[in-house]
Enzyme design. Sequence first.
Site: not given
Ligand code: ACM
Length: 539
Positions: A196, A273, A337
């Site tokens: 991440d 991420h 995201e």
């Molecule tokens: C997430 O909670 N961004 C998968």
Amino acid sequence: MRKHFLTLAAAMLSMYAAADVNYQVIPLPQSVTLDASGKTTLLMKGQAVSYPADNARMKRNAEFAEEFLGLKPQAELATKGRKKAKDITPVRLTLGLASDNPDAYQITVDKKGVLIQGASESGVFYAIQTLRKSIAQEQGDTITLPWAVIADAPRFQYRGAMLDCARHFFPAEYIKQFIDVLSLHGVNKFHWHLTDDQGWRLEVKSLPELAEKSSHRPYTIVGPNVGAKDADNAIYDGKPEGGFYSQQQVRDIVAYAAERYITIIPEIDLPGHMVAALSAYPELGCTGGPYFVRPYWGVDPDVLCAGNPKTLEFIKKVLGEVCELFPSTYIHIGGDECPRKRWEACPKCQAKMKELGLQKEAELQTYINQEVEKFLSTKGRELIGWDEIVHGGLSDNATVMYWRGGKENVEAAKLHHKVIVTNKWFCYFDYYQLANRAAQPLAFNRDLPLSKVYSHEPIPEELTPEEAKYILGVQCNLWSEYVASPDHAMYMLLPRLAAISEVQWLQPEKKDFEQFKGRLAELEKMYRQLGYKFCMSYE
Ligand code: ACM
Ligand code: ZN
């Protein structure tokens, strides 16, 4: 003579010991039929447990029976025809239960002892866990088992739990303990969130700087998250944080999980991420950096450059090694995201859009997903992604991990994608467990009490029975922005994992929260015995 005396003494003792064992564990078996005679069988520590001699997994199961039940493994004697009474061990592990569910099992307690039958080796393992939980509170070397037939099989084939090891690193030893806890609850998939913005946790031999550089940050934000725009004014703890799993450790953990019938599904979250990776390989970002491993949380605007051919080379190198380390058919590629802001301003990304004839930046993610899916299929693997990939033009084989809690699940199933339910309103274990927030450590700013987890029904009403078959199962997600230690992780996990395990195993009409709480009190005694931290009150 002495042995005889002990047996006699044990039998006498049993007349006074009430048969407390009722097999009503968590997850609750589908059926527990107590024998009308009210008779009991004594189970003694050190008694033999037999297993088919030619089956290594069954031998391992017998060793679990030794660890959990105090029995002595013994390969089954090759006997022809009817077995003589002397050849029948008190506890027998066998295969061949007729069921089309490989995780099904049956336990029969009668005058011959305890017969465990599995539809496959995993079923036998779950039976041993059920027996373990049934007798956990019985002290002493002799346990009185009421005659009964316990028949069980899980509702869902996919029963998962995710741990985020990127926001905070958890040592390999803890990962094994986490796997132990999952196996106690009948979970069979461990989704390992390995990368991440805040850290990269996997050694990749062809990209050594991921482990060397991207796995550490010099400090971490203190208190609630403020978002990237206010990050400069936030307070930081000044403590370096980091770590990564060597490939040797990963192989060891994968094998450890497999013995417990848990498949590890690794996640490499892309193309968003990815800032930790960009800090080591800044040429893979649209602006070229410099980037730093993020010490704060949130959705970051910096993502992999979709127009740079080196990006796909990087992804293939990483996933190539991932496929060598993890035998799982499913490989999770994230996909959540991913802001388009950098792609809008990046000449390389814009040129790629022209080349491919794309109208919108979002289609660049589709392009990446499709390339990754093609690559994974050459390795015989299937892609899982967060529900943002639904419109990614993927093949039917792509599995959607539903998290946003809207209608993404219905949409994906109607498009004939397989769906794994991790609905944030019911499955996000980084949220608070109790209304009194002051009584709990800092958590994500939402509530998920035990009763709400338990109430979850993962199959949406909108689906026809045919479409409902695309819902493979349910998973809880433990994100670790605010969870920095193994004890804290256990506290967030337990007892909510017990609730999700009944969602995973039980038919909805059998669920009963009041009755569950009674059984949970017994399981909590076991958590204490095992030294697991847990949230001791619940709502
Ligand atoms: C997430 O909670 N961004 C998968
Ligand atoms: Zn770019």
